[in-house]
Motif scaffolding. Structure first.
Motif, PDB file in Angstrom:
ATOM      1  N   GLY A 442     -29.819  23.470 -32.742  1.00  0.00           N
ATOM      2  CA  GLY A 442     -30.129  24.673 -33.494  1.00  0.00           C
ATOM      3  C   GLY A 442     -30.064  24.445 -34.997  1.00  0.00           C
ATOM      4  O   GLY A 442     -30.930  24.919 -35.754  1.00  0.00           O
ATOM      5  N   THR A 443     -29.060  23.688 -35.429  1.00  0.00           N
ATOM      6  CA  THR A 443     -28.910  23.415 -36.857  1.00  0.00           C
ATOM      7  C   THR A 443     -30.085  22.602 -37.388  1.00  0.00           C
ATOM      8  O   THR A 443     -30.626  22.884 -38.469  1.00  0.00           O
ATOM      9  CB  THR A 443     -27.592  22.667 -37.106  1.00  0.00           C
ATOM     10  N   GLU A 470     -19.113  28.284 -34.386  1.00  0.00           N
ATOM     11  CA  GLU A 470     -20.158  27.745 -35.261  1.00  0.00           C
ATOM     12  C   GLU A 470     -21.549  28.081 -34.744  1.00  0.00           C
ATOM     13  O   GLU A 470     -22.470  28.325 -35.527  1.00  0.00           O
ATOM     14  CB  GLU A 470     -19.984  26.222 -35.386  1.00  0.00           C
ATOM     15  N   ALA A 471     -21.720  28.089 -33.425  1.00  0.00           N
ATOM     16  CA  ALA A 471     -23.019  28.478 -32.871  1.00  0.00           C
ATOM     17  C   ALA A 471     -23.310  29.942 -33.187  1.00  0.00           C
ATOM     18  O   ALA A 471     -24.454  30.318 -33.496  1.00  0.00           O
ATOM     19  CB  ALA A 471     -23.039  28.244 -31.366  1.00  0.00           C
ATOM     20  N   ARG A 472     -22.281  30.782 -33.135  1.00  0.00           N
ATOM     21  CA  ARG A 472     -22.486  32.203 -33.459  1.00  0.00           C
ATOM     22  C   ARG A 472     -22.789  32.388 -34.950  1.00  0.00           C
ATOM     23  O   ARG A 472     -23.620  33.218 -35.320  1.00  0.00           O
ATOM     24  CB  ARG A 472     -21.257  33.014 -33.045  1.00  0.00           C
ATOM     25  N   ARG A 477     -27.155  33.567 -38.931  1.00  0.00           N
ATOM     26  CA  ARG A 477     -28.018  33.206 -40.062  1.00  0.00           C
ATOM     27  C   ARG A 477     -29.488  33.221 -39.651  1.00  0.00           C
ATOM     28  O   ARG A 477     -30.363  33.654 -40.417  1.00  0.00           O
ATOM     29  CB  ARG A 477     -27.609  31.831 -40.583  1.00  0.00           C
ATOM     30  N   VAL A 478     -29.775  32.772 -38.430  1.00  0.00           N
ATOM     31  CA  VAL A 478     -31.151  32.766 -37.941  1.00  0.00           C
ATOM     32  C   VAL A 478     -31.652  34.196 -37.739  1.00  0.00           C
ATOM     33  O   VAL A 478     -32.793  34.540 -38.095  1.00  0.00           O
ATOM     34  CB  VAL A 478     -31.229  31.964 -36.630  1.00  0.00           C
ATOM     35  N   LEU A 479     -30.819  35.044 -37.145  1.00  0.00           N
ATOM     36  CA  LEU A 479     -31.223  36.430 -36.926  1.00  0.00           C
ATOM     37  C   LEU A 479     -31.486  37.143 -38.250  1.00  0.00           C
ATOM     38  O   LEU A 479     -32.392  37.985 -38.345  1.00  0.00           O
ATOM     39  CB  LEU A 479     -30.136  37.159 -36.130  1.00  0.00           C
ATOM     40  N   ALA A 489     -25.071  40.816 -38.082  1.00  0.00           N
ATOM     41  CA  ALA A 489     -23.720  41.338 -38.327  1.00  0.00           C
ATOM     42  C   ALA A 489     -22.867  41.260 -37.068  1.00  0.00           C
ATOM     43  O   ALA A 489     -21.673  40.904 -37.118  1.00  0.00           O
ATOM     44  CB  ALA A 489     -23.822  42.785 -38.815  1.00  0.00           C
ATOM     45  N   ARG A 490     -23.484  41.554 -35.915  1.00  0.00           N
ATOM     46  CA  ARG A 490     -22.736  41.497 -34.659  1.00  0.00           C
ATOM     47  C   ARG A 490     -22.250  40.070 -34.359  1.00  0.00           C
ATOM     48  O   ARG A 490     -21.093  39.853 -33.981  1.00  0.00           O
ATOM     49  CB  ARG A 490     -23.625  42.002 -33.523  1.00  0.00           C
ATOM     50  N   GLU A 491     -23.124  39.106 -34.520  1.00  0.00           N
ATOM     51  CA  GLU A 491     -22.745  37.724 -34.232  1.00  0.00           C
ATOM     52  C   GLU A 491     -21.702  37.225 -35.226  1.00  0.00           C
ATOM     53  O   GLU A 491     -20.801  36.463 -34.867  1.00  0.00           O
ATOM     54  CB  GLU A 491     -23.980  36.819 -34.258  1.00  0.00           C
ATOM     55  N   THR A 492     -21.806  37.648 -36.489  1.00  0.00           N
ATOM     56  CA  THR A 492     -20.805  37.238 -37.474  1.00  0.00           C
ATOM     57  C   THR A 492     -19.432  37.784 -37.104  1.00  0.00           C
ATOM     58  O   THR A 492     -18.417  37.081 -37.202  1.00  0.00           O
ATOM     59  CB  THR A 492     -21.217  37.719 -38.877  1.00  0.00           C
ATOM     60  N   GLN A 493     -19.377  39.049 -36.677  1.00  0.00           N
ATOM     61  CA  GLN A 493     -18.104  39.626 -36.261  1.00  0.00           C
ATOM     62  C   GLN A 493     -17.512  38.872 -35.071  1.00  0.00           C
ATOM     63  O   GLN A 493     -16.313  38.587 -35.005  1.00  0.00           O
ATOM     64  CB  GLN A 493     -18.296  41.112 -35.920  1.00  0.00           C
TER      65      GLN A 493
END
Length: 897
Positions: A442-443, A470-472, A477-479, A489-493
């Motif tokens: 992904g990176t 790290e995957a989240r 960032r991709v979303l 925002a959901r994935e960052t949380q």
């Protein structure tokens, strides 16, 4: 005098006991061995312990006693000498060789046993008994993952081997894989319902699964089949502190320091600690290992287990102290590797690199040590050597995920994301549930601006491991870039729940324990802050420091602008050209590392032209180094593409500036040797360059091997052999040099020496294609067609379209007079490669054997018209020119349709 006579009578009485001992009681033979040892009959003691282990191979007390008794000078010499003599008299006596390896294992000479077993396995990869013995060594050493792999291979090859299946089930149980262990035991009991050990182990497995009633039933069946399992037995044990020949009392209550009484299962605490560690209960495992030490169990095994737990817990100084005490007793590659990890984690990168190298000196095939050395070299700034270490680790053990991940991260850091992506795609194809590989993909896809593919890769990583922070973070960032702010925002949380800080992926080291129980251990964090200790081993460049301290940025910027304004336009243009050439060389290196030499040549040439000025000597040092790098890369690519003559002009310019540069000499020798057929003077120039190179202290095995290839182009075998031997001296695990030497020996007719070189190459890199095919040629030349056929069939199982292996198989089948099988292979090769000269020649041979002489000569006549220089073409020309009139076919090729 009376005491001497009494001792003699005691010895005679002891020797007569062998006839009265229950021949099916391992404990009786074990105790008899202790008595023999106490009277100084060390050879007889070894025999008795071996008898005990022949009856019950799992009797650890007898195994430990055997190791102690065998350490006595002369105790095993006669038995080992007899086996050595059998092997020397008949090198093909595999039974004697296997018995010798087994004896080496039993008496604790594991390194010797491993070498002997791997020689047997290299000669016959389907030897189930040798594979089983190899697994026993790993199981005894505590490497359950590797033991499982050896036992699985043995079981697959010999499904009726009860011992291999039983040990496989035991390892599965110790690794916490109860369902697989139970399935394995049920298959065993379906064929051998009277195996008491299998029923007993099944009871343990069922108990661990919570099925207590079934566990009790299995234990009762085991006790019925072997009543000694339910009775308390007294097995005598030798202690290392005793003196040989010291009288001992048979009564356990009066036993001296030389003898102790202990129940079977002397490593019970250690085994329980392994079970806890396998499941991730590290504190419980630590307590059991400490109890193992206090209880007098094997101190080295317990200390090693505690050292690994110290590494996991971040107790680097404790781990380092433990490994140093262990290495003072015995040097083992695994211990040196883990000692290096302890130093690496605490910030001593140079010391860590030295420890990894020590591990590789003992075991040049230690893939983990190569991986860890690559991390250390990259930390020290030697990026090219780091890449070579990662590549070597991946070649030695293709299943080592961490090495391939590190190589992909290295490629991404060196601005070659496409190469990194290719490697990661291969990795997830073989390991589709590895979250770290999907996260890395992904990176890389994100860096290539392939956003939707990057999103899918991050989602797969999270599916494989929901707690992968790290995957989240990457998915968030991709979303965000896709316009899904709510999802970001959901994935960052979610990511912040698992990790409060963001950490980019970096190169990582590993220890064997991570492979034995990957779910429990996880990754080792390098150079982490532990317990408030300072961060060591990190140097912050000035630019990074300025970015961390924004208030310093304006001053730094002003200074930079002032310095830049002092440069004239011409100097700036030169600097930009040199920088562009350096970047182009980086791209070329990436292609060259993947053997795409045409693409690499184009880029090296472009880089050289960018900095190619009237006089190289007048260049700035930086430009001169870039010119050297580009020129040597260009010459190297031309030589590997078979166009070495084109490189001579640039190499002469480089030689004038750097007359003693090893790579310049090697490349010039190769290029001049390529021109020797046209210009005889070039041959002398090539020889002079090679002799100058031979007088230097060159340490690069790759460069020395390249010089050996140049000598072979000149047909100077003595010089080539000297270069190949020096390459091996600097890198004993490099198989290419051994294969080149073996090819020379085979062509001379020294088939035994060639075979030994190939066995050594395959022990370093098992299943390496070039070595395997060359070994098949050696067997073919020795007319051992069956051995060659087995090797080639095994190669074709892995690479079904390997035309070279198929062509060799045709020759072998024809030699065995198996014309029908040879015809099948000939047709298969011609479908893949209609112009294959070997298949076309043997097509005619098979026709001639069927008395279809006219058809055979027709095939050979067409083959004889080929323009390429080939041994089969020459055979065809000879066959056609010597055809006799009246044989049913014309001898004139022109008349053949």
């Amino acid at each position: 005098m009376t005491s001497v006579m009494s001792a003699g009578r005691d010895v005679e009485l002891l020797r007569t006991l062998i006839e009265r001992v229950d021949q099916h009681d391992p404990g009786a033979f074990n105790n008899l061995g202790v008595l023999y040892h106490s009277r100084g009959l060390h050879a007889e003691a070894v025999d008795a312990f071996l008898r005990a282990l022949a009856i019950d191979p799992r009797m650890r007390t007898a195994a430990r006693n055997l190791e102690i008794a065998a350490a006595t000078p002369g105790a095993c010499d006669a038995r080992m000498a007899a086996l050595d003599a059998r092997v020397a008299a008949d090198p093909d006596d595999r039974a004697a060789a296997l018995e010798r390896a087994r004896l080496s294992r039993l008496i604790g000479r594991n390194d010797t046993a491993i070498r002997q077993l791997e020689t047997l396995i290299a000669e016959d990869p389907d030897d189930a008994a040798a594979l089983f013995e190899r697994g026993l060594i790993e199981q005894r050493a505590g490497d359950l993952r590797r033991a499982q792999r050896w036992f699985e291979r043995a079981v697959n090859l010999s499904d009726t081997d009860t011992d291999a299946r039983l040990h496989l089930a035991e390892v599965l149980y110790q690794r916490g894989q109860n369902e697989q262990a139970l399935e394995c035991l049920d298959l065993l009991l379906a064929r051998h319902a009277d195996s008491a050990d299998a029923h007993l182990l099944r009871g343990f497995v069922l108990g661990d699964m919570g099925r207590h009633d079934a566990a009790i039933a299995s234990a009762r069946i085991a006790a019925q089949l072997n009543p000694t399992l339910s009775t308390a037995q007294i097995d005598l044990s030798l202690e290392s502190g005793g003196l040989a020949g010291t009288p001992i009392a048979i009564d356990p209550s009066t036993a001296s320091g030389m003898m102790s009484v202990e129940p079977e299962g002397a490593l019970a605490r250690y085994g329980l600690g392994l079970a806890f560690r396998q499941r991730g209960y590290f504190e419980e495992a630590r307590r059991e290992f400490e109890r193992s030490l206090a209880g007098g169990e094997d101190a080295r095994m317990a200390e090693h287990a505690l050292g690994e737990l110290d590494l996991i817990a971040g107790r680097f100084d404790d781990a380092r102290a433990r490994y140093e005490s262990l290495l003072a007793l015995q040097e083992q590659p695994r211990w040196w590797n883990e000692h290096g990890v302890a130093m690496h984690q605490s910030g001593d990168v140079e010391g860590a690199a030295d420890s990894y190298r020590r591990a590789l000196r003992i075991d040049p095939r230690h893939a983990l040590a190569y991986n860890n050395l690559g991390v250390a070299l990259d930390d020290l700034g030697d990026h090219s050597a780091a890449r070579e270490s990662f590549v070597r680790a991946s070649e030695l053990d293709p299943t080592l995920i961490v090495a391939r991940l590190n190589l992909s991260r290295w490629l991404a850091a060196q601005r070659d994301p496409l190469a990194a992506l290719t490697l990661l795609r291969e990795l997830v194809a073989f390991h589709p549930r590895d979250a770290e590989s999907w996260k890395g993909m992904g990176t890389v896809l994100q860096a290539l601006d392939r956003i939707e593919e990057a999103r899918d890769a991050f989602l797969t990583a999270i599916e494989c491991r929901p707690s992968h922070a790290e995957a989240r973070f990457g998915l968030a960032r991709v979303l965000e870039r896709l316009g899904d702010s709510d999802g970001a925002a959901r994935e960052t949380q979610q990511a912040l729940r698992y990790s409060p800080i963001r950490r980019e992926s970096r190169l990582s080291v590993a220890i064997d324990l991570q492979r034995e129980c990957p779910d429990a251990v996880g990754a080792l964090e390098l150079l982490a802050v532990q317990g408030g200790s300072p961060l060591r081993g990190i140097v912050l460049p000035t630019d990074d420091l300025a970015a961390l301290l924004p208030e310093q940025a304006p001053a730094a910027t002003v200074a930079s602008d002032t310095a830049q304004s002092g440069l004239d336009a011409g100097a700036r243009a030169v600097a930009m050209a040199v920088a562009d050439a350096a970047r182009t060389c980086d791209d070329a290196d990436a292609f060259a590392s993947r053997a795409v030499h045409g693409e690499a040549l184009e880029r090296y040439t472009r880089a050289r032209v960018l900095v190619d000025m009237a006089s190289v000597a007048e260049m700035e040092p930086t430009a001169q180094l870039v010119w050297q790098r580009a020129t040597l890369g260009e010459a190297r690519s031309l030589c590997l593409l078979g166009r070495g003559v084109e490189a001579l002009p640039q190499l002469k310019r480089a030689g004038a500036l750097w007359p003693h540069h090893p790579e310049v000499l090697a490349l010039f020798a190769f290029a001049a040797a390529s021109d020797a057929a046209r210009d005889p003077a070039s041959a002398e120039l090539a020889r002079t360059a090679m002799l100058r190179l031979l007088r230097q202290d060159v340490t690069s095995a790759a460069l020395l091997h390249f010089a050996g290839d140049a000598a072979m182009k000149m047909h100077d075998e003595a010089l080539a052999l000297g270069f190949y031997r020096r390459a091996l001296a600097h890198d004993p695990a490099r198989p290419t040099a051994r294969v080149a030497i073996a090819r020379m020996l085979r062509e001379r007719g020294d088939l035994l020496a060639a075979r030994l070189e190939l066995v050594a190459a395959l022990s370093a890199v098992p299943n390496w294609r070039d070595a395997v095919l060359e070994l098949a040629r050696v067997h073919r030349d020795a007319r051992r067609h069956a051995d060659a056929r087995w090797i080639l069939v095994d190669v074709l199982k892995r690479w079904p379209t390997d035309v070279e292996a198929l062509q060799l198989l045709i020759e072998v089948l024809v030699g065995e007079e198996r014309a029908g099988d040879a015809r099948i292979v000939v047709d298969r090769v011609l479908r893949h490669d209609p112009d294959n000269t070997g298949a076309r020649w043997f097509d005619g041979v098979l026709l001639a054997q069927q008395s279809r002489t006219r058809d055979a000569l027709a095939r050979w006549a067409r083959l004889a018209q080929c323009t390429e220089v080939d041994g089969f073409v020459e055979r065809a020309r000879h066959a056609v020119s010597h055809a006799v009139y009246g044989s049913g076919a014309p001898s004139d090729p022109a008349r053949v349709a």
